[in-house]
Design a protein around this motif. Structure first.
Motif, PDB file in Angstrom:
ATOM      1  N   ALA A  33      -3.760  41.964   9.342  1.00 53.85           N
ATOM      2  CA  ALA A  33      -4.724  41.071  10.151  1.00 53.85           C
ATOM      3  C   ALA A  33      -4.102  41.173  11.426  1.00 53.85           C
ATOM      4  N   LEU A  34      -3.031  41.496  11.807  1.00 54.88           N
ATOM      5  CA  LEU A  34      -2.620  41.483  13.260  1.00 54.88           C
ATOM      6  C   LEU A  34      -2.482  42.787  13.877  1.00 54.88           C
ATOM      7  N   ALA A  35      -2.900  43.600  13.385  1.00 52.39           N
ATOM      8  CA  ALA A  35      -2.931  45.104  13.600  1.00 52.39           C
ATOM      9  C   ALA A  35      -3.801  45.392  14.753  1.00 52.39           C
ATOM     10  N   PRO A  36      -4.909  44.859  14.657  1.00 52.57           N
ATOM     11  CA  PRO A  36      -5.840  45.446  15.846  1.00 52.57           C
ATOM     12  C   PRO A  36      -5.670  44.574  17.205  1.00 52.57           C
ATOM     13  N   GLU A  37      -5.099  43.279  17.099  1.00 47.40           N
ATOM     14  CA  GLU A  37      -4.464  42.503  18.247  1.00 47.40           C
ATOM     15  C   GLU A  37      -3.505  43.100  18.650  1.00 47.40           C
ATOM     16  N   LYS A  38      -2.276  43.567  17.921  1.00 48.66           N
ATOM     17  CA  LYS A  38      -1.236  44.396  18.472  1.00 48.66           C
ATOM     18  C   LYS A  38      -1.717  45.472  19.185  1.00 48.66           C
TER      19      LYS A  38
END
Length: 327
Positions: free
Chosen positions: A265-270
């Motif tokens: 879930a956090l990969a695109p934001e990261k």
């Protein structure tokens, strides 16, 4: 008549002074809408785990049409009561959330928990006042709200219009989380954790230990362009920490679908924040200006997010201001 904001532990008040936005700025903000991904105009609620409910806000900025319904909100039902996590962007949206709760339970609303200071997460608090809950937040939240009260109220009155804004006032928390705090809804422990500066300097996470559901607030954006109002270095460090957690079955973003899973879930934001940090550092090293950075940094991410033009340049500016002083 709206009451002025009163911060816990003080006797002073913060009296909002409404100053209208310049007409051109207001016009740009109202016209710069991304299309809504919601299939209907009703107030949607989804049960994402037993006793855990989430409303998905629109991928839009504040307008009279959406009444400030632009972020996710949720509630958790225990044996003895209910905890609400964020309340939406206006008294109207907060009232819709309250009505959705009352369709499902008559138990008392024991807590209203705000994950951070931004208006789309706290302006619905006023709808819950008559329920007499304890309002809960990060220990830095009262000061953050007090410092921004005039600006938030003035701008959002213009953006929402009189009807949605009617009755609005900012309600700060009275129960503050310095580090970690556990609340109990009756055989339903909630673990609250005050985070270091990331999206803002007052981010608070809420874990329903019974189902492993972690409410992240705006530490997690999905599809909606992230909005940097804290520290890009701190946010990236927190993302790394969260991606290693093993006590969660699902996470709830502040903007995005009702439920997602770690670590993906956090990969695109990261990816997005890492690219900004990398390219801003390069511009600083080359002696480039902030203006040039705002024109050129991170543009490869444009098609990956909605509301990119509304938030991206501000993110670059905030990152530049932070990173030009790092050693």
């Amino acid at each position: 008549m709206s009451k002025p904001l009163r911060s816990p532990g003080t006797t002073g008040t913060f009296r909002p002074r409404f100053r209208p936005l310049p007409a051109i700025l207001l016009t740009l903000l109202l016209c710069a809408l991304a299309p809504s991904v919601r299939a209907d105009e009703s107030y949607n609620i989804k049960e994402i785990a037993p006793g855990v409910f989430v409303h998905q806000g629109r991928y839009e900025i504040f307008t009279p049409r959406n009444s400030g319904d632009t972020s996710n909100a949720g509630f958790i039902i225990g044996k003895d009561g209910v905890a609400v996590i964020d309340t939406g962007g206006s008294p109207k949206v907060g009232a819709e959330l309250l009505a959705a709760i009352r369709e499902r339970t008559d138990l008392p609303i024991k807590y209203v928990i705000n994950t951070h200071m931004h208006p789309d997460h706290v302006f619905g608090n006023v709808a819950f006042e008559k329920e007499k809950p304890t309002f809960v937040g990060h220990h830095k939240l009262p000061r953050a709200l007090a410092n921004r009260a005039d600006r938030y109220l003035a701008i959002n009155k213009e953006l929402l219009g009189e009807k949605a804004f009617d009755g609005e006032r900012i309600i700060p928390p009275t129960l503050l989380v310095d580090d970690k705090l556990e609340l109990d809804l009756g055989d339903r422990p909630l673990a609250l954790e005050a985070q270091s500066t990331a999206h803002t300097d007052n981010d608070l996470t809420v874990l329903d230990k019974k189902t492993g559901t972690l409410f992240l607030g705006d530490i997690l954006f999905s599809r909606h362009t992230p909005a940097l109002d804290g520290s890009i270095r701190g946010w990236l460090a927190l993302i790394d920490k969260l991606q290693k957690r093993t006590d969660t079955q699902r996470v709830v973003p502040g903007h995005g679908p009702p439920s997602m899973h770690l670590p993906e879930a956090l990969a695109p934001e990261k990816r997005y924040l890492s690219l900004i940090a990398e390219q801003v550092r390069a511009k600083i090293k080359e002696g480039r200006t902030l203006a040039e950075a705002m024109r050129t940094v991170g543009l490869s991410e444009k098609d990956a997010w909605v509301l990119f033009k509304e938030y991206h340049q501000r993110n670059v500016s905030a990152a530049f201001a932070e990173l030009e002083w790092e050693e």
